[in-house]
Write an enzyme that holds these catalytic residues in place. Structure first.
Site, PDB file in Angstrom:
ATOM      1  N   TYR A 132       0.915  -1.030  -0.230  1.00  0.00           N
ATOM      2  CA  TYR A 132       0.167   0.053   0.009  1.00  0.00           C
ATOM      3  C   TYR A 132       0.838   1.299   0.007  1.00  0.00           C
ATOM      4  O   TYR A 132       1.716   1.483   0.794  1.00  0.00           O
ATOM      5  CB  TYR A 132      -1.025  -0.075   1.189  1.00  0.00           C
ATOM      6  CG  TYR A 132      -1.692   1.029   1.422  1.00  0.00           C
ATOM      7  CD1 TYR A 132      -2.572   1.760   0.271  1.00  0.00           C
ATOM      8  CD2 TYR A 132      -2.189   1.624   2.523  1.00  0.00           C
ATOM      9  CE1 TYR A 132      -3.126   2.928   0.363  1.00  0.00           C
ATOM     10  CE2 TYR A 132      -3.131   2.852   2.725  1.00  0.00           C
ATOM     11  CZ  TYR A 132      -3.621   3.342   1.639  1.00  0.00           C
ATOM     12  OH  TYR A 132      -4.469   4.311   1.699  1.00  0.00           O
ATOM     13  N   CYS A 133       0.566   2.264  -0.838  1.00  0.00           N
ATOM     14  CA  CYS A 133       1.311   3.577  -0.912  1.00  0.00           C
ATOM     15  C   CYS A 133       2.926   3.117  -1.179  1.00  0.00           C
ATOM     16  O   CYS A 133       3.186   2.450  -2.115  1.00  0.00           O
ATOM     17  CB  CYS A 133       0.998   4.432   0.339  1.00  0.00           C
ATOM     18  SG  CYS A 133       1.385   6.037   0.046  1.00  0.00           S
ATOM     19  N   ILE A 134       3.679   3.803  -0.153  1.00  0.00           N
ATOM     20  CA  ILE A 134       4.810   3.738  -0.634  1.00  0.00           C
ATOM     21  C   ILE A 134       5.376   2.194   0.076  1.00  0.00           C
ATOM     22  O   ILE A 134       6.549   1.719  -0.344  1.00  0.00           O
ATOM     23  CB  ILE A 134       5.925   4.470   0.579  1.00  0.00           C
ATOM     24  CG1 ILE A 134       5.419   4.678   1.769  1.00  0.00           C
ATOM     25  CG2 ILE A 134       5.826   5.866  -0.265  1.00  0.00           C
ATOM     26  CD1 ILE A 134       6.104   5.448   2.559  1.00  0.00           C
TER      27      ILE A 134
END
Length: 596
Positions: free
Chosen positions: A326-328
């Site tokens: 998720y995300c970074i």
């Protein structure tokens, strides 16, 4: 763990010239860093040089563009005419506005704004805002990054003078004042004092104490089955008699606490997966301090993703893994998967990327805060503290959405005297973490500035972690209103990988679009799969051709995971593997989630 403290992108071996020693050179650099760190306290972390360069670029090019100046003069005249016409018709009931707010701007949505004198003030503001947009855009010769910075700063300054932000020019505040006899200002002052005292004493916002991990959020039952300096690995308890053979590993972003994907019972993605018959593991990241200043991106890969996979090898042996980032965390998973593919490590069954970027040439509004001048400034701040503090990151995100996160909140809570009840997602958003100096500097330099991952230059153990080496199928989710990872940027995964890609574009923003539980009203998404042999199409072509569905993308993903899992289902694995040195250490959510 890497312990070198050399600047990112520089050799660890300094070269002495003119009789100077490496120690002396580093001492001079330390003076520069300390000077910048002190200056940052007065500028809220923004580089004055970066802002000056942007405004100099814009002003010089505007001054030498007589055509643009003439265009702006003509537009100003037309807008003045529009406002004059509106003034003449403003006394009539139901007079149409001469300009409407931009989509997503709800400052003037109340019916009272349609009546004079408030309609006049709001229309004048919107026309002025539109004109300044013209002033700061499409000036010939201006660097695109500088144009974005100037436009952003102009928008921030304009918002200060919005009639919605002042008690005498906001009809809703005026009506509330009359209704309460001024009691709204008294309550608003109390709200302000309470918030200010909480900020000063580093306490969470009002209402956050009602969302405690393990009690009201992050309550899906499980056990911590592995711990190192950087992560706790949580294995969730099964709720079905059989499970799909391949377990799931969730790699959340380390910028916030992991439980964004395990919020309340009704909107927990982890709980949903467990109930669908998956064996779920999730990383809970440590909240680093100044002693962790020299942790690197590779430390996060090794001690995070690879260590978790090693534990899962012991607990669920001979099973491939569905990895989720998720995300970074998705960017880190991409690096890990690419490195694994490059050396023939085939432990992954699939990879799912949630609001995660691989290519950073169009990284969204966060790019406003990232250029070489700003990075030098930010490096100095992080070097001084040893980490990037949570309040600095929160401030940057708030500036991207000042209308929603700053001004509208100030009007509601300090002028109207009202408190908006905190929801679980807002409480999680306030529970942020720090990021080590070296890791975050590497992340911004190597990915945002140099785009090493997309160009195949991101090295892991001496070999390029090229996304093209990922051979497992990908499920990629992006969101329509993502200001951190714009969906067209996320879409570039099609051009950067040589595998099947199922791409989903869902309604919502960077967080709310991912936390999209079944039954959530108004949710919709588009989905299409591109097989390796299919022709590439543009994002706009994909938008037209992709199938649109109503509801949550969670069900689509669950079906996709089932299609990429072995058959038949198997009995649930044991919790941990004590005989292999992976005993149960604690109940979920563990201890790292409570670190402040």
């Amino acid at each position: 763990m890497t312990t070198a403290a050399t600047p990112v992108g520089k050799s660890s071996t300094a070269t002495a010239t003119d009789g100077e020693t490496p120690l002396g050179t580093e001492g001079f650099r330390a003076i520069d860093r300390m000077s910048n760190a002190l200056l940052a306290q007065a500028t809220s972390g923004f580089s004055p040089a970066s802002l000056a360069l942007a405004f100099l670029d814009w002003s010089l090019h505007l001054a030498s563009a007589p055509g643009k100046q003439a265009e702006l003069t003509a537009k100003a005249a037309r807008k003045a005419t529009k406002l004059g016409t509106h003034l003449l018709s403003a006394t009539q009931d139901g007079a149409p506005p001469c300009i409407e707010p931009l989509p997503g701007d709800y400052r003037f949505a109340a019916p009272e704004w349609r009546k004079p004198p408030y309609s006049i003030w709001s229309q004048a503001f919107l026309l002025n805002q539109q004109w300044w947009h013209n002033v700061t855009h499409e000036v010939p010769g201006v660097t695109p990054h500088h144009e974005h910075v100037v436009s952003f700063v102009a928008r921030q300054l304009l918002d200060v003078f919005s009639p919605s932000n002042h008690p005498l020019t906001n009809p809703e505040v005026v009506a509330k004042t009359i209704e309460t006899g001024g009691g709204n200002f008294i309550q608003g002052w109390r709200n302000f004092i309470e918030d200010a005292s909480r900020v000063a004493t580093s306490q969470p916002p009002v209402g956050a104490d009602g969302f405690i991990p393990g009690e009201t959020v992050a309550v899906t039952p499980g056990k911590v089955v592995y711990r190192n300096h950087l992560i706790e690995l949580i294995q969730y308890s099964p709720t079905t008699e059989t499970v799909l053979a391949e377990p799931i590993l969730i790699v959340p972003a380390w910028i916030m606490k992991y439980y964004i994907l395990d919020l309340s019972r009704q909107n927990s993605l982890v709980r949903y997966l467990v109930e669908q018959g998956h064996t779920v593991f999730c990383i809970s990241w440590r909240n680093p301090g100044s002693s962790d200043r020299d942790m690197t991106m590779d430390d996060y890969r090794r001690l995070g993703v690879m260590a978790a996979l090693g534990a899962m090898d012991a607990i669920v042996p001979d099973r491939k893994v569905h990895a989720v980032g998720y995300c970074i965390g998705g960017t880190l998973l991409t690096i890990a998967a690419a490195a694994m593919g490059g050396v023939g490590d085939d432990r992954l069954a699939s990879a799912t990327l949630l609001a995660a970027q691989i290519d950073f040439t169009e990284p969204g509004e966060l790019a406003l805060f990232i250029d070489h001048s700003e990075m030098n400034f930010l490096d100095s701040v992080m070097w001084n503290r040893g980490y990037l503090s949570a309040d600095q990151m929160a401030g940057a995100f708030q500036l991207l959405r000042t209308n929603d996160l700053i001004w509208s909140r100030n009007v509601r809570e300090y002028l109207m005297g009202a408190r908006t009840p905190l929801i679980d997602l807002m409480a999680w958003n306030a529970d942020s973490t720090r990021m080590p100096y070296r890791m975050h500097s590497e992340y911004l330099h190597r990915l945002y500035l140099d785009n090493e991952l997309a160009t195949g230059r991101f090295m892991v153990d001496g070999k390029p972690a090229a996304p093209q080496n990922i051979r497992v199928p990908l499920f990629v989710v992006s969101t329509e209103r993502d200001h951190v990872a714009p969906w067209r940027s996320v879409y570039k995964v099609h051009q950067l990988t040589d595998t099947d890609v199922t791409f989903v574009l869902t309604s919502g923003g960077h967080n709310a679009g991912i936390v999209s539980e079944l039954g959530h009203r108004g949710r919709r998404f588009r989905v299409a799969t591109k097989h390796t042999a299919d022709l590439q199409i543009s994002p706009d072509e994909w938008l037209v051709s992709a199938e649109q569905k109503q509801g949550s993308w969670w069900s689509e993903w669950s079906q996709w995971l089932g299609a990429h899992s072995s058959q038949p289902p198997v009995p649930p694995p044991a919790m941990g593997a004590p005989e292999k040195n992976y005993p149960v250490l604690a109940d979920a959510p563990g201890s790292y989630v409570f670190q402040r």
